[in-house]
Design a protein around this motif. Structure first.
Motif, PDB file in Angstrom:
ATOM      1  N   ARG A 288     -83.636  32.817 -39.954  1.00 22.30           N
ATOM      2  CA  ARG A 288     -83.927  32.734 -41.366  1.00 22.30           C
ATOM      3  C   ARG A 288     -84.803  33.896 -41.831  1.00 22.30           C
ATOM      4  N   GLU A 289     -85.169  34.772 -40.909  1.00 27.16           N
ATOM      5  CA  GLU A 289     -86.077  35.866 -41.239  1.00 27.16           C
ATOM      6  C   GLU A 289     -85.283  37.030 -41.832  1.00 27.16           C
ATOM      7  N   GLY A 290     -85.228  37.101 -43.143  1.00 24.13           N
ATOM      8  CA  GLY A 290     -84.520  38.194 -43.786  1.00 24.13           C
ATOM      9  C   GLY A 290     -83.032  38.105 -43.536  1.00 24.13           C
ATOM     10  N   TYR A 291     -82.382  39.267 -43.568  1.00 24.62           N
ATOM     11  CA  TYR A 291     -80.934  39.308 -43.418  1.00 24.62           C
ATOM     12  C   TYR A 291     -80.518  40.029 -42.141  1.00 24.62           C
ATOM     13  N   GLY A 292     -81.473  40.365 -41.295  1.00 23.31           N
ATOM     14  CA  GLY A 292     -81.141  41.070 -40.075  1.00 23.31           C
ATOM     15  C   GLY A 292     -80.520  40.157 -39.035  1.00 23.31           C
ATOM     16  N   VAL A 293     -79.697  40.737 -38.187  1.00 24.59           N
ATOM     17  CA  VAL A 293     -79.090  39.998 -37.094  1.00 24.59           C
ATOM     18  C   VAL A 293     -80.030  40.043 -35.900  1.00 24.59           C
ATOM     19  N   VAL A 294     -80.311  38.883 -35.330  1.00 22.98           N
ATOM     20  CA  VAL A 294     -81.232  38.783 -34.199  1.00 22.98           C
ATOM     21  C   VAL A 294     -80.507  38.142 -33.022  1.00 22.98           C
ATOM     22  N   LYS A 295     -80.544  38.801 -31.885  1.00 20.03           N
ATOM     23  CA  LYS A 295     -79.976  38.228 -30.669  1.00 20.03           C
ATOM     24  C   LYS A 295     -81.086  38.088 -29.636  1.00 20.03           C
ATOM     25  N   TYR A 296     -81.236  36.905 -29.083  1.00 23.13           N
ATOM     26  CA  TYR A 296     -82.277  36.625 -28.103  1.00 23.13           C
ATOM     27  C   TYR A 296     -81.743  36.710 -26.674  1.00 23.13           C
ATOM     28  N   GLY A 297     -82.632  37.102 -25.779  1.00 23.94           N
ATOM     29  CA  GLY A 297     -82.358  37.084 -24.353  1.00 23.94           C
ATOM     30  C   GLY A 297     -83.604  36.634 -23.621  1.00 23.94           C
ATOM     31  N   ILE A 298     -83.439  36.181 -22.393  1.00 22.01           N
ATOM     32  CA  ILE A 298     -84.556  35.665 -21.599  1.00 22.01           C
ATOM     33  C   ILE A 298     -84.785  36.568 -20.394  1.00 22.01           C
ATOM     34  N   LEU A 299     -86.034  36.984 -20.204  1.00 21.12           N
ATOM     35  CA  LEU A 299     -86.417  37.783 -19.042  1.00 21.12           C
ATOM     36  C   LEU A 299     -87.458  37.004 -18.251  1.00 21.12           C
ATOM     37  N   VAL A 300     -87.078  36.544 -17.066  1.00 22.19           N
ATOM     38  CA  VAL A 300     -88.009  35.848 -16.176  1.00 22.19           C
ATOM     39  C   VAL A 300     -88.568  36.871 -15.193  1.00 22.19           C
ATOM     40  N   ILE A 301     -89.886  36.892 -15.064  1.00 19.27           N
ATOM     41  CA  ILE A 301     -90.537  37.849 -14.162  1.00 19.27           C
ATOM     42  C   ILE A 301     -91.288  37.092 -13.072  1.00 19.27           C
ATOM     43  N   SER A 302     -90.989  37.392 -11.827  1.00 21.23           N
ATOM     44  CA  SER A 302     -91.790  36.884 -10.711  1.00 21.23           C
ATOM     45  C   SER A 302     -92.230  38.064  -9.853  1.00 21.23           C
TER      46      SER A 302
ATOM     47  N   SER B  87     -86.024  39.014 -13.052  1.00 21.31           N
ATOM     48  CA  SER B  87     -86.579  40.308 -12.636  1.00 21.31           C
ATOM     49  C   SER B  87     -87.817  40.111 -11.763  1.00 21.31           C
ATOM     50  N   PHE B  88     -88.267  41.222 -11.179  1.00 22.25           N
ATOM     51  CA  PHE B  88     -89.386  41.160 -10.245  1.00 22.25           C
ATOM     52  C   PHE B  88     -90.368  42.303 -10.515  1.00 22.25           C
ATOM     53  N   LEU B  89     -91.633  42.006 -10.282  1.00 15.70           N
ATOM     54  CA  LEU B  89     -92.687  42.990 -10.510  1.00 15.70           C
ATOM     55  C   LEU B  89     -92.549  44.189  -9.584  1.00 15.70           C
ATOM     56  N   GLU B  90     -92.155  43.940  -8.348  1.00 15.99           N
ATOM     57  CA  GLU B  90     -92.059  45.036  -7.383  1.00 15.99           C
ATOM     58  C   GLU B  90     -91.085  44.691  -6.264  1.00 15.99           C
ATOM     59  N   ILE B  91     -90.773  45.659  -5.460  1.00 15.13           N
ATOM     60  CA  ILE B  91     -90.039  45.562  -4.204  1.00 15.13           C
ATOM     61  C   ILE B  91     -88.528  45.426  -4.379  1.00 15.13           C
ATOM     62  N   VAL B  92     -88.055  44.563  -5.255  1.00 16.45           N
ATOM     63  CA  VAL B  92     -86.616  44.271  -5.354  1.00 16.45           C
ATOM     64  C   VAL B  92     -85.944  45.342  -6.212  1.00 16.45           C
ATOM     65  N   GLU B  93     -85.440  46.375  -5.583  1.00 16.00           N
ATOM     66  CA  GLU B  93     -84.861  47.506  -6.289  1.00 16.00           C
ATOM     67  C   GLU B  93     -83.634  47.081  -7.110  1.00 16.00           C
ATOM     68  N   GLY B  94     -83.537  47.641  -8.292  1.00 21.02           N
ATOM     69  CA  GLY B  94     -82.442  47.317  -9.184  1.00 21.02           C
ATOM     70  C   GLY B  94     -82.660  46.042  -9.973  1.00 21.02           C
ATOM     71  N   ARG B  95     -83.766  45.349  -9.674  1.00 22.31           N
ATOM     72  CA  ARG B  95     -84.061  44.072 -10.334  1.00 22.31           C
ATOM     73  C   ARG B  95     -85.491  44.071 -10.883  1.00 22.31           C
TER      74      ARG B  95
ATOM     75  N   VAL C  96     -87.479  37.013 -24.806  1.00 21.73           N
ATOM     76  CA  VAL C  96     -88.481  36.006 -24.460  1.00 21.73           C
ATOM     77  C   VAL C  96     -88.819  36.194 -22.985  1.00 21.73           C
ATOM     78  N   VAL C  97     -90.055  36.570 -22.703  1.00 23.54           N
ATOM     79  CA  VAL C  97     -90.481  36.875 -21.335  1.00 23.54           C
ATOM     80  C   VAL C  97     -91.222  35.674 -20.748  1.00 23.54           C
ATOM     81  N   VAL C  98     -90.744  35.195 -19.615  1.00 20.67           N
ATOM     82  CA  VAL C  98     -91.370  34.063 -18.925  1.00 20.67           C
ATOM     83  C   VAL C  98     -91.986  34.568 -17.629  1.00 20.67           C
ATOM     84  N   PRO C  99     -93.324  34.641 -17.534  1.00 21.52           N
ATOM     85  CA  PRO C  99     -93.962  35.077 -16.289  1.00 21.52           C
ATOM     86  C   PRO C  99     -94.029  33.923 -15.293  1.00 21.52           C
ATOM     87  N   LEU C 100     -93.197  33.984 -14.269  1.00 18.85           N
ATOM     88  CA  LEU C 100     -93.142  32.926 -13.264  1.00 18.85           C
ATOM     89  C   LEU C 100     -94.231  33.189 -12.220  1.00 18.85           C
TER      90      LEU C 100
END
Length: 284
Positions: A17-31, A61-69, A87-91
């Motif tokens: 409902r925020e203005g007329y822009g198109v908004v697409k959400y995604g989820i990024l989980v970080i451990s 995704s991962f903070l470190e070590i897991v290359e490409g992720r 939306v970032v979820v810090p696991l």
């Protein structure tokens, strides 16, 4: 024709409902990340079991070590799908983790880190919505209790020691302590235990806690509950070493695997999912 076009668009984007822009959400989980493939797989399985509308992409995704992720890989991937809001979820177990501070800085959620860090700001076009770590969430208390329940035979004569990694850094130590203490209190109520307390590995608080109980309530049994995302060096080696010379019950079971972690992630992102779904009802 209009109805058909609207249906096609809703398969790929969310309108708000925020203005007329198109908004697409995604989820990024970080451990944190690990060299152990089984550790990574446990996290991926939990993220993969999160119940979301099919239109919302999720990246583990991962903070470190897991290359490409790594975190930047996740941001880049989601943005390549047209995501405008991440939306970032810090696991992570505690908001007292210094990693939470540096991640928040690198994501642009705060102007400067509280402590020096080697992390640089990420390349981000999307808008970031950073949620909170585990701390004393009731879902997590239920998971911990489920892991130690089999060790309990007489709760009224038992005490639970909740053990987390901890921190010696000012400010971070206090956040660790608050979260652990509140979670321990939840465990006490869930199991009907006589007492519950917490201890950090950093600084090493286990001997003091165990000695106090040995003197004060020598006839009671201590059940030790580790507060770690997955089993490994700390649950298998460090905690038992710190408990040498004391009597206790311990199975070393960490939070994963357990379906409750997926439910916790869902709780973190629910306000955003509700907003997204409300947006789909807005006319184009």
């Amino acid at each position: 024709m209009f109805v058909r076009l609207e249906a096609m668009l809703r398969d790929t984007i969310f309108f708000t409902r925020e203005g007329y822009g198109v908004v697409k959400y995604g989820i990024l989980v970080i451990s944190h990340g690990s060299r152990s493939e089984s550790w990574v797989r446990l996290v991926d399985d939990a993220v993969g079991a999160v119940r979301l509308p099919a239109e919302i992409p999720v990246f583990s995704s991962f903070l470190e070590i897991v290359e490409g992720r790594l975190i930047q890989d996740g941001i880049t991937h989601l943005e390549s799908l047209g995501v405008t809001n991440i939306v970032v979820v810090p696991l992570f177990v505690s908001s007292g983790s210094t990693h939470i501070d540096e991640i928040a800085y690198a994501l642009g959620a705060k102007k400067a880190p509280q402590l020096p860090t080697d992390m640089k700001p990420f390349a981000i076009r999307a808008r970031i919505h950073l949620t909170t770590p585990i701390d004393d969430d009731p879902v997590i208390a239920e998971i911990v209790y489920a892991k130690i329940k089999a060790l309990s035979t007489d709760p009224e004569r038992e005490m639970v020691l909740l053990v987390g990694h901890g921190s010696i850094e000012n400010g971070f130590h206090q956040r660790w302590r608050r979260g652990l203490e509140r979670l321990a209190e939840r465990l006490k109520r869930l199991g009907g235990f006589d007492e519950a307390a917490s201890a950090m590995l950093l600084p090493n608080q286990i001997p003091d806690r165990m000695e106090q109980w040995r003197v004060r309530k020598p006839g009671h049994t201590v059940i030790v509950a580790p507060l770690f995302l997955s089993e490994g060096y700390f649950t298998e080696a460090v905690i038992p070493e710190r408990l040498q010379g004391y009597s206790y019950r311990y199975n070393g079971e960490a939070l994963l695997p357990h379906p409750g972690i997926s439910r916790w992630i869902e709780r973190q992102i629910k306000p955003f999912v509700d907003k997204m779904q409300d947006g789909t009802r807005t006319r184009i």
